[in-house]
Design a protein around this motif. Structure first.
Motif, short mmCIF file in Angstrom:
data_model
loop_
_atom_site.label_atom_id
_atom_site.label_comp_id
_atom_site.label_asym_id
_atom_site.label_seq_id
_atom_site.Cartn_x
_atom_site.Cartn_y
_atom_site.Cartn_z
N ALA A 261 0.82 -1.22 0.00
CA ALA A 261 0.00 0.00 0.00
C ALA A 261 0.85 1.26 0.00
O ALA A 261 0.50 2.26 0.63
N TYR A 262 1.95 1.23 -0.71
CA TYR A 262 2.79 2.43 -0.77
C TYR A 262 2.14 3.47 -1.68
O TYR A 262 1.56 3.14 -2.72
N GLY A 263 2.27 4.73 -1.29
CA GLY A 263 1.76 5.83 -2.09
C GLY A 263 2.89 6.61 -2.73
O GLY A 263 4.07 6.28 -2.55
N PRO A 264 2.58 7.68 -3.47
CA PRO A 264 3.62 8.46 -4.14
C PRO A 264 4.67 9.04 -3.19
O PRO A 264 5.83 9.20 -3.56
N ASP A 265 4.28 9.30 -1.95
CA ASP A 265 5.21 9.93 -1.01
C ASP A 265 6.23 8.96 -0.43
O ASP A 265 7.30 9.39 0.03
N ASN A 266 5.91 7.67 -0.42
CA ASN A 266 6.86 6.72 0.17
C ASN A 266 7.11 5.52 -0.76
O ASN A 266 7.47 4.44 -0.30
N ASP A 267 6.90 5.71 -2.04
CA ASP A 267 7.09 4.65 -3.04
C ASP A 267 8.56 4.21 -3.06
O ASP A 267 9.44 5.01 -3.38
N PRO A 268 8.85 2.94 -2.76
CA PRO A 268 10.25 2.49 -2.76
C PRO A 268 10.86 2.48 -4.17
O PRO A 268 12.08 2.49 -4.31
N LEU A 269 10.00 2.47 -5.21
CA LEU A 269 10.49 2.35 -6.59
C LEU A 269 10.09 3.58 -7.40
O LEU A 269 9.74 3.47 -8.58
N SER A 270 10.18 4.74 -6.81
CA SER A 270 9.73 5.95 -7.50
C SER A 270 10.52 6.22 -8.78
O SER A 270 9.97 6.68 -9.79
N ASN A 271 11.82 5.95 -8.78
CA ASN A 271 12.63 6.19 -9.97
C ASN A 271 12.31 5.20 -11.08
O ASN A 271 12.25 5.58 -12.25
#
Length: 614
Positions: A261-271
């Motif tokens: 349930a990760y969101g944009p603020d804590n996304d582990p794979l944002s890159n």
């Protein structure tokens, strides 16, 4: 000439004593001090028998043939100790022991000797020769048969044949036993030269007769495969675009599963998620050879276009079957004027990488022992440090660069103390009810995945800022090991690692990949046209063996050799081949492998066993 004839019981006793002498001499020829080796044997006495037995059986066979124990001992002593000395020299020169398969490479060995500065063990050679001569002289004065036979020639042949048959049976049973081999205590089970030293050369050598085999494919013809290598390829100029390939340890998009349930603020794979949206990016999943392990096997598959899982029914380490120069991405780019390099912040002996990458054709290799100022997170060298090493190598390259890095930071085990006893891990965002053990495994793993994603983002931004054209290829070597019996996967409700009908699901072998070009490379490659012409399947799923070939085609070198041209054509027809599963471009499973896949297997066998690569 007068001589003394020993009775059979005395001859048999002499054979036992001489076998022990040759065994001791062979052990003395090794790099480790004999006292150290023998102290280990006293703690594990079975090693005494396992080392002396093959020497004794060879001596017995010769005693039957020559009708003289001492002459047989002279020959066996010269042979066994000669191999032991060769083993010592090879380990000192290349940090690799002598294997039975080296007998098939005597031509290559002869030509390679002149390329090394060899410090010959003169004392050991002199002693072995002196003992051999002494045994020959003793045989002139002491005549002794182990067993006299009425029909002399028949008895000689039967006795020698029986001795060799017993040895052969022992090699394929007792000496082949991995359970027995692994049961002995050694200082480092992953460092093969050390294992040879501590278990004893005769035993370790005999064990290797049945390890890492390569099965001969049905219908193989050496002349036919050689003709495939000679097929004409079009001459074509390709743009000079640097290629940076990064295979990140256990990198996955596991956290994209619905249970997280990760969101944009804590996304582990944002890159990873951001770069996938870049107009100059291709992405999908690569199907790697193993689940939760086998890093070097993925390296082998990507760089050579061959498949670890197709080598044999039992081979589990592709790098252990490599013992000659092979075609690889390093050679293709190197022959086109590229500087080529491989970096790995681990030991150079692990998986025999130091030798294998030389056989792959990498001009430069860097391992932990040659890297300066390494930065650690817990006990592992960080991905961020490796990103800095890659940036430095790229900046210092005058011309185009082909580079391959294998990282190490997110290697198992994912225990709470991995990054130090006081390290605070970010909270795990998941809707699953997890045990404490599973939650710890996942929190530690996801932290490593977050750092791997940061490495991707750092390289992405760095290369985008460069005027030199560059393509970045980034993917994971395998999915993580998350507890016995796939504990964390099961508690998350995922099918990963679960078996059905004796096979794991295909997703157990899938890791994400992204191929991205900076603006300069996109312009040089005519990106839209080049990317479209790859004909990647919908979703971008393909086997690791096709990833390297696809990168070659993207950069204008897809037909640089008949082999890689064939791989790119096969990739279009059957992009996923994983053990017994073959999937076509529409994602449909084939009922049986095609003739082209059979050709792939036969061609791979030729390249591994016969093709001469300068």
């Amino acid at each position: 000439m007068r001589y003394v004839r020993l009775k059979p019981p005395m001859a048999l006793l002499a054979a036992v004593l001489l076998a022990g002498l040759s065994t001791l001499l062979a052990l003395w020829c090794q790099p480790n001090a004999l006292r150290t080796v023998l102290s280990g044997f006293l703690r594990q006495p079975l090693l005494i028998v396992l080392n002396a037995l093959p020497v004794g059986l060879l001596l017995l066979a010769g005693a039957f043939l020559f009708r003289n124990v001492f002459w047989s001992a002279a020959l066996v002593n010269l042979m066994v100790c000669g191999l032991s000395i060769a083993n010592r020299v090879k380990m000192e020169v290349r940090d690799e022991p002598v294997f039975p398969r080296d007998f098939a490479l005597l031509k290559e060995v002869g030509s390679a000797v002149g390329n090394y500065h060899i410090s010959w063990p003169v004392k050991q050679i002199a002693v072995v020769l002196a003992v051999t001569v002494l045994l020959i002289l003793l045989g002139l004065f002491l005549r002794c048969e182990v067993l006299p036979f009425r029909r002399q020639w028949l008895g000689q042949l039967l006795g020698a044949g029986f001795s060799l048959a017993v040895l052969a049976v022992l090699i394929v049973t007792v000496y082949a036993s991995k359970g027995l081999y692994d049961s002995f205590q050694v200082s480092n089970a992953y460092y093969i030269p050390s294992v040879f030293n501590e278990l004893g050369f005769p035993y370790a050598f005999c064990h290797q007769f049945t390890t890492y085999p390569i099965d001969r494919p049905a219908g193989f013809s050496r002349s036919e495969a050689a003709a495939w290598e000679e097929a004409a390829v079009p001459e074509k100029e390709a743009p000079e675009v640097s290629v940076i390939m990064v295979m990140n340890e256990a990198f996955s998009d596991l956290t994209d599963s619905d249970v997280f349930a990760y969101g944009p603020d804590n996304d582990p794979l944002s890159n990873l998620h951001a770069i996938r949206q870049d107009p100059h990016a291709l992405s999908g999943h690569v199907v790697v050879p193993g689940f939760a392990g086998g890093t070097a096997n993925t390296e082998f598959d990507v760089l050579t276009g061959m498949q670890t899982n197709a080598l044999s029914a039992s081979t589990s380490s592709a790098f252990r079957v490599v013992n000659r120069n092979l075609d690889s991405l390093f050679r293709v780019y190197g022959e086109d004027g590229y500087a080529t390099s491989f970096f790995h912040p681990g030991d150079n002996w692990f998986y025999n990488r130091e030798n294998v990458y030389r056989w792959f054709g990498a001009e430069e290799t860097r391992f932990a022992n040659t890297m300066e100022g390494m930065e650690y997170k817990g006990r592992w060298v960080t991905d961020d440090y490796m990103a800095g090493q890659i940036e430095k190598a790229f900046a210092e390259s005058d011309g185009p660069l082909f580079h391959y890095t294998t990282t190490i930071q997110n290697h198992m085990s994912y225990t709470a103390d991995k990054y130090g006893p006081d390290y605070e891990f970010p909270p795990l965002e998941t809707s699953a009810a997890l045990s404490e053990t599973a939650e710890t495994l996942l929190r530690v793993y996801v932290e490593g995945a977050r750092d791997a994603d940061a490495m991707l983002g750092r390289l992405w931004r760095f290369l985008q800022s460069q005027e030199k054209p560059a393509v970045l290829v980034y993917w994971g070597d395998h999915l993580p090991y998350l507890g016995d019996n796939q504990l964390a996967y099961r508690e998350l409700g995922l099918e990963i690692g679960q078996e059905a009908d004796g096979q794991m699901s295909l997703e157990s072998y899938e890791t994400p990949y992204v191929i991205w070009a900076n603006d300069a490379a996109a312009e040089a490659l005519h990106w839209d046209q080049a990317a479209a012409s790859l004909d990647l399947p919908e979703g971008g799923k393909l086997s690791a063996s096709f990833l390297g070939a696809a990168v070659l085609e993207l950069t204008g070198r897809g037909e640089s050799t008949p082999w890689f041209a064939f791989l790119n054509q096969l990739r279009r027809e059957t992009p996923v081949v994983q053990k017994t599963y073959c999937g076509d471009s529409a994602g449909r499973a084939l009922e049986e492998p095609s003739e082209e896949i059979a050709k792939w297997r036969r061609w791979s066998y030729y390249k591994l066993c016969y093709k001469d690569v300068a």
